[in-house]
Enzyme design. Structure first.
Site, short mmCIF file in Angstrom:
data_model
loop_
_atom_site.label_atom_id
_atom_site.label_comp_id
_atom_site.label_asym_id
_atom_site.label_seq_id
_atom_site.Cartn_x
_atom_site.Cartn_y
_atom_site.Cartn_z
N HIS A 1 66.93 -1.41 47.57
CA HIS A 1 67.85 -2.33 48.24
C HIS A 1 68.10 -3.63 47.48
CE1 HIS A 1 68.05 0.22 51.78
NE2 HIS A 1 66.74 0.34 51.70
N GLN A 2 67.82 -3.66 46.18
CA GLN A 2 68.15 -4.87 45.43
C GLN A 2 69.64 -4.82 45.07
OE1 GLN A 2 66.05 -5.51 41.72
NE2 GLN A 2 66.61 -7.68 41.66
N ASN B 1 62.93 -7.33 46.94
CA ASN B 1 63.42 -6.01 46.56
C ASN B 1 63.51 -5.88 45.04
OD1 ASN B 1 63.81 -5.39 49.31
ND2 ASN B 1 65.87 -6.27 49.29
N HIS C 1 64.31 -12.47 43.43
CA HIS C 1 64.41 -13.40 44.55
C HIS C 1 63.52 -12.94 45.69
CE1 HIS C 1 67.61 -10.38 44.90
NE2 HIS C 1 67.42 -10.43 46.20
N PHE C 2 63.04 -13.91 46.43
CA PHE C 2 62.24 -13.68 47.64
C PHE C 2 63.09 -14.12 48.84
CE2 PHE C 2 57.91 -12.85 46.07
CZ PHE C 2 58.10 -13.12 44.72
N HIS C 3 63.19 -13.24 49.83
CA HIS C 3 63.85 -13.60 51.08
C HIS C 3 62.78 -14.15 52.03
CE1 HIS C 3 67.53 -10.94 50.54
NE2 HIS C 3 66.70 -10.33 49.71
N ASP D 1 70.72 -18.05 52.33
CA ASP D 1 71.38 -16.77 52.04
C ASP D 1 72.77 -16.79 52.68
OD1 ASP D 1 70.19 -13.60 51.40
OD2 ASP D 1 72.15 -13.87 52.32
N ILE D 2 73.76 -16.31 51.90
CA ILE D 2 75.15 -16.35 52.38
C ILE D 2 75.40 -15.28 53.46
CG2 ILE D 2 76.23 -14.72 50.76
CD1 ILE D 2 78.38 -16.87 50.26
P1 AMP Z 1 68.93 -8.20 47.69
O1 AMP Z 1 69.50 -7.04 48.45
O2 AMP Z 1 67.45 -8.37 47.90
O3 AMP Z 1 69.31 -8.16 46.22
O4 AMP Z 1 69.58 -9.47 48.34
C1 AMP Z 1 70.58 -10.26 47.75
C2 AMP Z 1 70.90 -11.35 48.72
O5 AMP Z 1 71.69 -12.32 48.05
C3 AMP Z 1 71.70 -10.91 49.95
O6 AMP Z 1 70.96 -11.22 51.13
C4 AMP Z 1 72.99 -11.72 49.86
O7 AMP Z 1 73.47 -12.14 51.10
C5 AMP Z 1 72.57 -12.89 48.99
N1 AMP Z 1 73.64 -13.53 48.25
C6 AMP Z 1 74.53 -12.95 47.42
N2 AMP Z 1 75.36 -13.87 46.91
C7 AMP Z 1 74.99 -15.07 47.40
C8 AMP Z 1 75.45 -16.41 47.26
N3 AMP Z 1 76.49 -16.71 46.47
N4 AMP Z 1 74.81 -17.39 47.93
C9 AMP Z 1 73.76 -17.09 48.73
N5 AMP Z 1 73.27 -15.86 48.91
C10 AMP Z 1 73.87 -14.85 48.26
#
Ligand code: AMP
Length: 140
Positions: free
Chosen positions: A92-93, A86, A99-101, A30-31
């Site tokens: 919070h999406q 999310n 995606h899964f964190h 994650d960035i």
């Molecule tokens: P969510 O709030 O569950 O939709 O989380 C989206 C996640 O994507 C966040 O934790 C961001 O930091 C991550 N994210 C967005 N753009 C990138 C990217 N280019 N590379 C890696 N992670 C990303």
């Protein structure tokens, strides 16, 4: 589904720090990590929310999630973590590609903070509520 930044990552148009890939799944750092080792696991199938995901893509994610959790824990040096998924902006999406964190919860702090305003299950409502969800899950 509208194009997202994850579509561009899947096509290799923007870079990521890949940690795993197979026919159906990509995982990368994650960035904006909540803690060191925060990883995102995404299906290659492009749908916005988990409920839209095919059985095949869901199974592929399910097969690798525990292995990826073990890998993240081994490298991040903690044995505690959250798996967060999310669905929708109120939930919070921010990126509308499933995606899964995987978020390590280090002893020294950091990781996912959760506000958990627990209520009390209504004993009178519960049987009908459970039956309604059971029926919906069984497709009726
Ligand atoms: P969510 O709030 O569950 O939709 O989380 C989206 C996640 O994507 C966040 O934790 C961001 O930091 C991550 N994210 C967005 N753009 C990138 C990217 N280019 N590379 C890696 N992670 C990303």
């Amino acid at each position: 589904m509208a194009e997202t930044i994850f579509s561009k990552i899947l096509r290799g148009e923007i870079p990521c720090h890949e940690v795993y890939q197979d026919e159906h799944v990509l995982a990368f750092l994650d960035i904006g990590p909540l803690s060191k080792g925060h990883v995102l696991v995404i299906p290659k199938e492009e749908v916005a929310t988990l409920a839209e995901l095919s059985d095949e893509a869901s199974a592929a994610i399910g097969r690798v999630l525990p292995r990826l959790c073990r890998a993240v824990m081994k490298v991040s040096g903690t044995d505690q973590y959250n798996v967060l998924q999310n669905n929708g902006p109120r939930a919070h999406q921010a990126v509308f590609h499933v995606h899964f964190h995987i978020i390590p919860k280090p002893l020294e702090g950091g990781g996912l903070g959760i506000d958990w305003p627990a209520g009390q299950l209504d004993a009178e409502e519960a049987p009908a509520l459970a039956e309604a969800i059971r029926a919906a899950a069984n497709g009726s």
